[in-house]
Design an enzyme around this catalytic site. Structure first.
Site, PDB file in Angstrom:
ATOM      1  N   VAL A 173      27.898  29.464 -13.194  1.00 26.06           N
ATOM      2  CA  VAL A 173      28.487  29.191 -11.757  1.00 26.06           C
ATOM      3  C   VAL A 173      28.799  30.439 -10.952  1.00 26.06           C
ATOM      4  O   VAL A 173      28.295  30.581  -9.805  1.00 26.06           O
ATOM      5  CB  VAL A 173      29.282  28.107 -11.768  1.00 26.06           C
ATOM      6  CG1 VAL A 173      30.124  27.924 -10.322  1.00 26.06           C
ATOM      7  CG2 VAL A 173      28.975  26.851 -12.432  1.00 26.06           C
ATOM      8  N   GLU A 174      29.530  31.236 -11.613  1.00 21.22           N
ATOM      9  CA  GLU A 174      29.938  32.279 -10.707  1.00 21.22           C
ATOM     10  C   GLU A 174      28.946  33.492 -10.551  1.00 21.22           C
ATOM     11  O   GLU A 174      28.774  34.102  -9.240  1.00 21.22           O
ATOM     12  CB  GLU A 174      31.139  33.307 -11.488  1.00 21.22           C
ATOM     13  CG  GLU A 174      32.095  32.427 -11.749  1.00 21.22           C
ATOM     14  CD  GLU A 174      33.023  32.297 -10.432  1.00 21.22           C
ATOM     15  OE1 GLU A 174      32.791  32.936  -9.484  1.00 21.22           O
ATOM     16  OE2 GLU A 174      33.742  31.319 -10.381  1.00 21.22           O
TER      17      GLU A 174
END
Length: 375
Positions: A173-174
């Site tokens: 996600v990051e």
């Protein structure tokens, strides 16, 4: 990153994607920043200008009598430099030279002025948000990353009690496992937000302080690291305060380098463990709304209800859960209609990374998708 600054549920993610890939890690020993001219210290002044009172070497060789460049004539920066010298032993000449290199990020200032507080989640918002991360790119790259770093992930899981898939969920996600590390120099990002931002300037000044302490501790040139527009760094996008609190040297090379997979893996696992991850326990549980009932309870990761209280209000877990178990009530605005889930303690731990229900659920679902394909 709690360790992170969040102006809306998806702000870090969206802007990290916009910033593009910055694959350059912090410079190793002896690196000197390039850019605006900075006078080099005279031989007699070298030790004073490049070594702090603590004796730790300061990288970059910066020295100037006053700040020049974009941040010349900023009283708040002058006060910041004076405080860093008094409280932490940084030579003023060194900081004057370093901040003479700092560049104002006009785009960031304009964005912060326009950004408004988020309203309630819109219908279908969860489906749109989920689609950014639950795709073949994120899942397949997560599986590949797991295969390439299986030993390190196993060691981190054994040491900290955090399953590999959740470490990967955060990285996916990051930064898509390091593909989108951010292209902003952390020095520029934090200086801009500390001294030019219309919002949360004090917070970013504290992060700038921690960043300088981090650079001194890790013996890196503070003009070199790159990250997000808000100063988050590495595969897991740690803010400097989180780096100081939870980053670990997992590969044992004497450095905490979150741009390298091993240290990033260990640091994310350590962050989860330090915030109360419960090994072997679930993260969320689906819930059902009684037919014809309307949910009038507050929802969100930070709500707390007993299961019995939810049942009395027409909401029940789809699997067995003790009546007195404390949970959060989550509502996801999907295109097919609202979904209700119960957040367990491990779900709350994920929100310590980013204070957003959608963020934590995206990490959870991506983790589960990666695990399903890996095995």
């Amino acid at each position: 990153m709690h360790h992170r600054f969040t102006v809306s549920p998806a702000i870090f993610i969206g802007l990290a994607l916009l910033s593009g890939c910055a694959s350059d890690p912090p410079a190793r020993r002896g690196a000197v920043a390039v850019g605006a001219a900075v006078s080099q210290p005279a031989a007699a002044e070298t030790s004073r200008a490049t070594v702090a009172e603590s004796g730790a070497p300061l990288k970059g060789g910066y020295s100037a009598r006053t700040v020049s460049g974009d941040y010349a004539g900023y009283p708040a920066l002058d006060r910041f430099i004076a405080r860093m010298a008094q409280q932490h032993g940084f030579p003023r000449d060194y900081l004057n030279g370093l901040f003479s290199q700092a560049q104002r990020k006009t785009w960031t200032i304009n964005y912060m002025r326009k950004e408004s507080k988020p309203g309630p989640p819109s219908p279908g918002g969860w489906s749109r948000y989920r689609a950014q991360f639950l795709d073949n790119l994120h899942v397949s790259r997560g599986v590949d990353f797991w295969r390439r770093h299986a030993g390190t992930l196993r060691q981190a899981s054994e040491r900290y009690g955090v399953p590999p898939e959740y470490i990967l969920g955060i990285m996916g996600v990051e930064t898509v496992y390091g593909a989108n590390l951010g292209s902003h120099r952390v020095l520029d990002a934090l200086t801009t937000l500390a001294f030019d931002s219309p919002r949360r300037a004090d917070y970013f000044a504290e992060e700038l302080e921690k960043f300088l302490l981090m650079a001194r501790q890790e013996r890196i040139d503070p003009a070199q690291p790159k990250g997000s527009f808000a100063g988050a760094m590495g595969l897991g996008q740690f803010m400097p305060s989180s780096f100081l609190n939870w980053a670990v040297d997992f590969d044992g090379d004497g450095r905490k380098d979150l741009w390298r997979p091993a240290d990033a893996i260990g640091s994310i696992a350590n962050y989860f463990a330090a915030h109360g991850w419960r090994n072997g326990e679930s993260v969320v549980m689906p819930a059902a709304l009684k037919p014809g009932a309307a949910c009038e309870l507050e929802t969100g990761y930070n709500t707390r209800y007993s299961v019995a209280e939810l049942v009395r209000n027409g909401i029940a877990p789809r699997r067995n859960l003790g009546a007195e178990t404390a949970v959060s009530l989550l509502r996801l605005r999907a295109q097919a209609g609202d979904e209700y889930w119960l957040g367990l303690p491990n779900f709350y731990v994920i929100t310590r990374y980013n204070n957003s229900t959608y963020y934590a659920m995206a990490v959870h679902e991506l983790a589960q998708a990666i695990k399903a394909q890996y095995h």
